[in-house]
Write a protein that holds these residues in place. Sequence first.
Motif: not given
Length: 154
Positions: A46, A79, A83, A128, A151
């Motif tokens: 990430i 992510l 991201n 994050t 996600k």
Amino acid sequence: MSSPTSSHAYGIGMIALIIAMSASVVFYTSFYLPESLAKPSVSDHILHPAEEFFIIEIVPGAVIEGNENYVPNDPTVLLEFTNNVRWMNNDDTAHTVTPDHRHADAYSGDFGSTGVLKPGDTYDFLFTEPQEVHYHCQPHPWMTGSIVVEKSRF
């Protein structure tokens, strides 16, 4: 004439109070404070996404209200892949990236440019955690956008 009397209990109470305060200070500075100031642990994938930056461009002429070139940005970033977001000001006017409501990422801190983005300037933010952020340009409130962070499915 009576003489003042002192009690040993007063002295023992003061010593107990000093010891308790010292123990509290040691606990606060040794355990509570470092833990409360620590950044959360975040996966390396990430922190270093596959693509270096997801680019959002502020197009030339975006400052003109109703300009057909300006299309609100509503991207979805993932992510671990996209991201790390960069806003690029390609307009000849200064702009901002200002959240509609105060927003902070647990790792990266407060979202929003600290000042204006002059022509050619960029603003980077590393998301994050999954979230949705709505933002606008402070001097030009008709310039709005939002970004959805999700996600990765894989």
